[in-house]
Design an enzyme around this catalytic site. Structure first.
Site, PDB file in Angstrom:
ATOM      1  N   GLU A   1       0.816  -1.192  -0.181  1.00  0.00           N
ATOM      2  CA  GLU A   1      -0.028   0.042   0.018  1.00  0.00           C
ATOM      3  C   GLU A   1       0.923   1.392   0.115  1.00  0.00           C
ATOM      4  O   GLU A   1       1.828   1.398   0.787  1.00  0.00           O
ATOM      5  CB  GLU A   1      -1.102  -0.054   1.381  1.00  0.00           C
ATOM      6  CG  GLU A   1      -2.010   1.200   1.232  1.00  0.00           C
ATOM      7  CD  GLU A   1      -2.843   1.216   2.456  1.00  0.00           C
ATOM      8  OE1 GLU A   1      -2.394   0.488   3.648  1.00  0.00           O
ATOM      9  OE2 GLU A   1      -3.786   1.713   2.727  1.00  0.00           O
TER      10      GLU A   1
ATOM     11  N   LYS B   1     -10.114   2.535  -2.430  1.00  0.00           N
ATOM     12  CA  LYS B   1     -10.331   2.049  -1.006  1.00  0.00           C
ATOM     13  C   LYS B   1     -11.634   2.464  -0.150  1.00  0.00           C
ATOM     14  O   LYS B   1     -11.821   3.568  -0.151  1.00  0.00           O
ATOM     15  CB  LYS B   1      -8.986   2.501   0.065  1.00  0.00           C
ATOM     16  CG  LYS B   1      -8.934   1.638   1.320  1.00  0.00           C
ATOM     17  CD  LYS B   1      -7.905   2.251   2.051  1.00  0.00           C
ATOM     18  CE  LYS B   1      -7.438   1.406   3.391  1.00  0.00           C
ATOM     19  NZ  LYS B   1      -6.101   1.927   4.243  1.00  0.00           N
TER      20      LYS B   1
ATOM     21  N   CYS C   1      -5.606  -2.748   2.347  1.00  0.00           N
ATOM     22  CA  CYS C   1      -5.453  -2.653   3.757  1.00  0.00           C
ATOM     23  C   CYS C   1      -6.862  -2.908   4.805  1.00  0.00           C
ATOM     24  O   CYS C   1      -7.093  -4.116   4.888  1.00  0.00           O
ATOM     25  CB  CYS C   1      -4.692  -1.526   4.211  1.00  0.00           C
ATOM     26  SG  CYS C   1      -3.840  -1.619   5.753  1.00  0.00           S
TER      27      CYS C   1
END
Lengths: 293, 293
Positions: free
Chosen positions: A40, A113, A150
């Site tokens: 990331e 995300k 994540c």
């Protein structure tokens, strides 16, 4: 197919990090990997340790300078690259995004995300607008990839929806580590929870899971303890069996062969998708169900 | 509060099994447990190894003879008992059900298994109508309990919905084991996947998870290999840490102290429920999402 997980340490200098990523990509290509995953926000240190509007300067457009570099090397080496970038979409609209660069050097997809954390030293809600492109499955030459990032890894809904879209391999570029004062007491349980929740997505959905984390101790706030990123990048199979795992502290390119036929085999024997009670899952779209209180 | 997991071996004789359960309950009460959990369908051997209409005779009404026995002992010992029963609701309508008996000896709730498996030696779709009472959280004197049963344990949706209803402790009475010819090659991975998926529900939802399995090798079909139930009953905390785990082969009453304050503490530090993207979860009620193909 062969996957390469590029577990990196990131320096304060973005162009150095991009060069370093390219050098790891070249190594992965020499090792005959076909699908390569970077951690990331590999282009910088983990700047979300503090809230500072000047740090929006780290963002770039997509397509932009980094996708240009990565597109070139993807085409040259005939590989697919998953790269997490700090995206500047418009003034005041920034995302934590993941692009898939195909072997022709094109951007095959853009994922933003969906789940944004906000905790001491992970002030992501300051930087990142929540994703608005939903959960996706991206056809690549070798597998259908489920791009996730994540904090998404803690949400069974994200894994499930991505798998229902047809993803065979869920990929989680990550930046997670220990808060040094907590490490001795809670560090082992934290890392174990992180591995466990991701293995569970493999099991529940009958898919491969790839998690790619960074390493290194980065201190981004004055007098702070920083974050000691715990590496431990891994791949597990559709029954949650860990096929390979990297170290907690070293930069490395982890090569893993995966056989997509394992998905069919696993789902035939553990047919969880068959028995879902979709008639009874409506409440999932509620924040909380208050009837019991 | 103190929980007792009653890991039993079950004989071919139902009244013997009920007596045995009562004797374990007395032991649990002597050990000052407040919440007691029996394994799935403890009153009989695991009859779903074959399809035989005569075996519907094992079912009973709720309330019925077994809830009467359990209600009496619950009241006498001042304990809460979770008991999984083969319920005859009407001619041709049978369920795999879980009752909560409170300290006054009353049936506090009835849950009916929502996810019904059907695999060689687990022919549950023949016997059990899928549950129609949804996911629940049941207030008891000591904690809010989330009743779930066996195959439900593989479904993140079931755990999530039960937690959203307010459950603090998810309880999974279970009957799962090894198919002996597979045990050497796949047995360890199977048991590990079973532990992992349930630990993941604790992590994703910040709740305690209790799994209560049976032990013993039961052969229910002519010339078959039977099932070697793997015991391994366990409790994990809201971060997935295993607090206690029973053996793979012995009958035992496993006592575990749990501190419900851990839920608040865990959820404050790992605030997953805060960041759920309920605007994007609608697809969960679809069987499969065909757009990617």
């Amino acid at each position: 197919m062969k996957i390469a997980l590029i577990q990196m340490a990131c320096s304060p200098n973005p162009s150095e990090n991009v060069d370093q990523a390219v050098s790891h990509i070249e190594k992965a290509a020499r090792g005959e990997a076909q699908l390569l995953c970077l951690p990331e926000l590999f282009r910088s240190q983990y700047f979300c340790q503090r809230e500072d509007a000047a740090l929006f300067d780290l963002a770039e457009s997509i397509p932009g300078p980094t996708t240009e570099v990565l597109g070139k090397i993807a085409k040259e080496k005939n590989v697919t690259i998953l790269a997490s970038l700090f995206e500047r979409r418009a003034a005041g609209v920034y995302h934590n995004s993941l692009v898939v660069m195909n072997e022709r050097g094109e951007i095959a997809s853009l994922y933003r995300k969906m789940h944004i954390p906000d905790d001491p030293a992970y002030y992501e809600k300051f930087y990142f607008t929540p994703g608005d492109k939903g959960f996706q499955a991206i056809n690549t030459s070798h597998a259908t990839i489920g791009p996730l990032i994540c904090w998404d890894q803690w949400y069974p809904e994200a894994a499930r929806l991505t798998a229902l879209h047809g993803a065979e391999v869920l990929v989680y570029p990550t930046a997670i580590g220990w808060y040094p004062p907590e490490k001795a007491q809670d560090g082992a349980a934290q890392r174990d929870a992180w591995v466990t929740i991701q293995r569970s997505h493999a099991i529940a959905n009958g898919v491969f899971v790839v998690a790619v984390n960074r390493v290194g101790h980065e201190i981004q706030s004055e007098g702070g303890d920083g974050i000691e990123f715990w590496g431990s990048s891994f791949v597990c199979d559709p029954f949650g069996v860990i096929l390979a795992q990297a170290s907690v502290e070293k930069e490395e390119v982890l090569f893993v062969d995966i056989d997509l036929k394992r998905i069919e085999e696993t789902r035939r024997n553990w047919p969880f998708l068959r028995d879902r009670r979709i008639d009874a899952y409506g409440g999932i779209t509620q924040r909380y169900i208050d009837d019991a209180t």
